[in-house]
Design an enzyme around this catalytic site. Structure first.
Site: not given
Ligand code: PNS
Length: 165
Positions: A129, A18, A91, A42
């Site tokens: 991530s 990022h 990517r 969540k």
């Protein structure tokens, strides 16, 4: 006229991929807003407030980068901000499939906001991530995968022996 681009995402957590993407977008556009999606997961690793604070800290020295949280449709947010482009990193072919359908849907919803794709730096093409979170939750070493601001918070979390979020 200021050409503003948005780098949207969950950023849970912000990775070195990022950072590379936002810095390159900041070199291409007059202003860049890193737009952090609210409630994307969540069981997030970091709260929305923590993610905003981390991204602010990491890009504090890049003068044309702002950070905000957003909710709802990305194109509505982009329209409110007067953005001309959404910037996303690619990517792999899998990313391309996913990103292409998202960009076509976004363009269908709001033709005035286009998408710009930047190929990821080869050295960070394996970083996501999702994988960083998995490695960290299973006790692995995430050094070099996330910026120092994230690493420090993860170290503190582990030191407090906080239950893996
Ligand atoms: O970092 P991520 O999770 O890959 O980012 C995905 C994101 C935030 C760009 C995407 O989920 C999004 O734009 N969400 C906002 C809701 C929306 O506009 N959905 C329609 C997309 S076609």
């Amino acid at each position: 006229m200021t050409r503003l681009a948005i780098c949207p995402g969950s950023f849970d957590p912000l990775t070195v991929g990022h950072v590379d993407l936002v810095e390159r977008a900041a070199a291409l556009f007059d202003r860049v807003v890193v737009a952090i999606l609210v409630n994307s997961d969540k069981s997030p690793l970091f709260t929305q407030a923590e993610r905003v604070a981390i991204v602010r800290e990491v890009f504090a020295s890049v003068k044309n980068v702002d950070v905000e949280a957003f909710d709802g449709l990305l194109v509505d947010y982009a329209d409110r901000r007067g953005a001309v482009a959404l910037v996303r990193g690619l990517r792999s072919a899998t990313d391309t499939d996913y990103e292409l359908s998202m960009s076509l849907m976004n363009r269908h919803l709001k033709p005035s906001v286009d998408s710009v794709f930047l190929p990821t730096a080869a050295s960070v093409a394996h970083v996501s991530s999702r994988l960083v979170k998995e490695v960290w939750r299973l006790g692995g070493d995430v050094r070099g995968l996330v910026p120092p601001a994230v690493e420090a918070r993860l170290r503190a979390m582990r030191a407090m022996d906080a239950p893996a979020r």
